[in-house]
Scaffold this motif. Sequence first.
Motif, PDB file in Angstrom:
ATOM      1  N   VAL A   1       0.838  -1.200   0.000  1.00 36.97           N
ATOM      2  CA  VAL A   1       0.000   0.000   0.000  1.00 36.97           C
ATOM      3  C   VAL A   1       0.873   1.251   0.000  1.00 36.97           C
ATOM      4  O   VAL A   1       0.605   2.197  -0.749  1.00 36.97           O
ATOM      5  N   VAL A   2       1.924   1.261   0.794  1.00 37.56           N
ATOM      6  CA  VAL A   2       2.821   2.422   0.852  1.00 37.56           C
ATOM      7  C   VAL A   2       3.420   2.680  -0.530  1.00 37.56           C
ATOM      8  O   VAL A   2       3.475   3.826  -0.996  1.00 37.56           O
ATOM      9  N   GLN A   3       3.828   1.619  -1.182  1.00 41.93           N
ATOM     10  CA  GLN A   3       4.381   1.774  -2.528  1.00 41.93           C
ATOM     11  C   GLN A   3       3.331   2.357  -3.472  1.00 41.93           C
ATOM     12  O   GLN A   3       3.620   3.290  -4.228  1.00 41.93           O
ATOM     13  N   ASP A   4       2.109   1.850  -3.407  1.00 35.83           N
ATOM     14  CA  ASP A   4       1.025   2.373  -4.249  1.00 35.83           C
ATOM     15  C   ASP A   4       0.746   3.842  -3.945  1.00 35.83           C
ATOM     16  O   ASP A   4       0.492   4.638  -4.855  1.00 35.83           O
ATOM     17  N   VAL A   5       0.804   4.196  -2.654  1.00 32.50           N
ATOM     18  CA  VAL A   5       0.543   5.582  -2.246  1.00 32.50           C
ATOM     19  C   VAL A   5       1.564   6.521  -2.878  1.00 32.50           C
ATOM     20  O   VAL A   5       1.195   7.552  -3.462  1.00 32.50           O
ATOM     21  N   PHE A   6       2.826   6.177  -2.794  1.00 31.91           N
ATOM     22  CA  PHE A   6       3.834   7.099  -3.300  1.00 31.91           C
ATOM     23  C   PHE A   6       3.923   7.090  -4.826  1.00 31.91           C
ATOM     24  O   PHE A   6       4.283   8.112  -5.417  1.00 31.91           O
ATOM     25  N   ILE A   7       3.545   6.014  -5.461  1.00 32.68           N
ATOM     26  CA  ILE A   7       3.439   6.029  -6.932  1.00 32.68           C
ATOM     27  C   ILE A   7       2.308   6.976  -7.336  1.00 32.68           C
ATOM     28  O   ILE A   7       2.472   7.818  -8.226  1.00 32.68           O
ATOM     29  N   ALA A   8       1.156   6.834  -6.660  1.00 34.00           N
ATOM     30  CA  ALA A   8       0.016   7.712  -6.960  1.00 34.00           C
ATOM     31  C   ALA A   8       0.347   9.171  -6.639  1.00 34.00           C
ATOM     32  O   ALA A   8       0.001  10.082  -7.401  1.00 34.00           O
ATOM     33  N   ALA A   9       1.030   9.389  -5.514  1.00 30.95           N
ATOM     34  CA  ALA A   9       1.395  10.757  -5.136  1.00 30.95           C
ATOM     35  C   ALA A   9       2.342  11.365  -6.164  1.00 30.95           C
ATOM     36  O   ALA A   9       2.168  12.522  -6.561  1.00 30.95           O
ATOM     37  N   HIS A  10       3.318  10.597  -6.617  1.00 28.39           N
ATOM     38  CA  HIS A  10       4.273  11.107  -7.606  1.00 28.39           C
ATOM     39  C   HIS A  10       3.556  11.528  -8.879  1.00 28.39           C
ATOM     40  O   HIS A  10       3.844  12.579  -9.444  1.00 28.39           O
ATOM     41  N   ARG A  11       2.597  10.720  -9.302  1.00 27.11           N
ATOM     42  CA  ARG A  11       1.834  11.040 -10.522  1.00 27.11           C
ATOM     43  C   ARG A  11       0.971  12.282 -10.341  1.00 27.11           C
ATOM     44  O   ARG A  11       0.721  13.003 -11.297  1.00 27.11           O
ATOM     45  N   ALA A  12       0.496  12.510  -9.121  1.00 24.44           N
ATOM     46  CA  ALA A  12      -0.456  13.598  -8.881  1.00 24.44           C
ATOM     47  C   ALA A  12       0.179  14.867  -8.323  1.00 24.44           C
ATOM     48  O   ALA A  12      -0.527  15.863  -8.129  1.00 24.44           O
ATOM     49  N   LEU A  13       1.469  14.869  -8.064  1.00 25.80           N
ATOM     50  CA  LEU A  13       2.109  16.015  -7.426  1.00 25.80           C
ATOM     51  C   LEU A  13       1.952  17.313  -8.216  1.00 25.80           C
ATOM     52  O   LEU A  13       1.803  18.376  -7.625  1.00 25.80           O
ATOM     53  N   ARG A  14       1.980  17.245  -9.516  1.00 25.53           N
ATOM     54  CA  ARG A  14       1.853  18.478 -10.316  1.00 25.53           C
ATOM     55  C   ARG A  14       0.502  19.150 -10.075  1.00 25.53           C
ATOM     56  O   ARG A  14       0.382  20.356 -10.217  1.00 25.53           O
ATOM     57  N   GLY A  15      -0.491  18.358  -9.707  1.00 26.07           N
ATOM     58  CA  GLY A  15      -1.808  18.910  -9.436  1.00 26.07           C
ATOM     59  C   GLY A  15      -2.042  19.298  -7.990  1.00 26.07           C
ATOM     60  O   GLY A  15      -3.094  19.834  -7.650  1.00 26.07           O
ATOM     61  N   PHE A  16      -1.074  19.039  -7.116  1.00 23.06           N
ATOM     62  CA  PHE A  16      -1.219  19.380  -5.703  1.00 23.06           C
ATOM     63  C   PHE A  16      -1.152  20.894  -5.558  1.00 23.06           C
ATOM     64  O   PHE A  16      -0.164  21.532  -5.899  1.00 23.06           O
ATOM     65  N   ARG A  17      -2.239  21.489  -5.043  1.00 17.87           N
ATOM     66  CA  ARG A  17      -2.332  22.940  -4.941  1.00 17.87           C
ATOM     67  C   ARG A  17      -2.060  23.455  -3.537  1.00 17.87           C
ATOM     68  O   ARG A  17      -2.000  24.662  -3.317  1.00 17.87           O
ATOM     69  N   GLY A  18      -1.951  22.564  -2.575  1.00 16.29           N
ATOM     70  CA  GLY A  18      -1.666  22.997  -1.221  1.00 16.29           C
ATOM     71  C   GLY A  18      -2.883  23.499  -0.470  1.00 16.29           C
ATOM     72  O   GLY A  18      -2.746  24.158   0.553  1.00 16.29           O
ATOM     73  N   GLU A  19      -4.093  23.202  -0.974  1.00 14.37           N
ATOM     74  CA  GLU A  19      -5.308  23.616  -0.265  1.00 14.37           C
ATOM     75  C   GLU A  19      -5.435  22.872   1.062  1.00 14.37           C
ATOM     76  O   GLU A  19      -5.981  23.398   2.023  1.00 14.37           O
ATOM     77  N   ALA A  20      -4.974  21.645   1.084  1.00 10.13           N
ATOM     78  CA  ALA A  20      -4.869  20.868   2.324  1.00 10.13           C
ATOM     79  C   ALA A  20      -3.379  20.676   2.573  1.00 10.13           C
ATOM     80  O   ALA A  20      -2.560  20.851   1.673  1.00 10.13           O
ATOM     81  N   SER A  21      -3.023  20.296   3.792  1.00  4.21           N
ATOM     82  CA  SER A  21      -1.612  20.046   4.054  1.00  4.21           C
ATOM     83  C   SER A  21      -1.174  18.805   3.271  1.00  4.21           C
ATOM     84  O   SER A  21      -2.007  17.968   2.898  1.00  4.21           O
ATOM     85  N   LEU A  22       0.101  18.711   3.026  1.00  2.96           N
ATOM     86  CA  LEU A  22       0.628  17.570   2.298  1.00  2.96           C
ATOM     87  C   LEU A  22       0.313  16.265   3.024  1.00  2.96           C
ATOM     88  O   LEU A  22      -0.061  15.272   2.409  1.00  2.96           O
TER      89      LEU A  22
END
Length: 182
Positions: A51-72
Amino acid sequence: MNDPHDTLSDLQLARLAARDERAFEALVRTHAPQVHRLAASLVGPGAADDVVQDVFIAAHRALRGFRGEASLSTWLHRITLNACHKALGARQAVPLEDTPEPHAPHDPARAGEQAQVRDRLARALAQLPPDQREAVALRELSGLDYAEIAALTGAELGTVKSRINRGRAALRALLTRAGVTP
């Protein structure tokens, strides 16, 4: 050796990590332990690494869209919950694998007792309904406050408080029946 990425704010780190592999590694180093604790509490220790591996793969793919509206960390918790739900949907039951013993316990008898308590706690947590298990894990293991849990899960604040209260009471009863004094 200190990594200069370790001194950045989460928002700065997230923005840099979207295009810099070393910054992404710093992000993972910083947040992986908390992600792992949450995943292990929801899917069991045996499935948590995947799950941790899946989380960070998904996070890496979505980082460009992270706007910082919520905390990281809140954003990563949401990704973790989604990955846990996906992992649980892929199988029907949560495995109740033994938690590993500490690598170098100072007191082998005490270490064995602690492993038994951790095992009983993992078994008791796995018996809670998924909504209670999730709320209790986010509160007790991830240290989120009630409002953060409500925002993360989409549940009303009162519902979150109720789930945590019922989950704690159920855990207390399950652990007492298992011979553990909570």
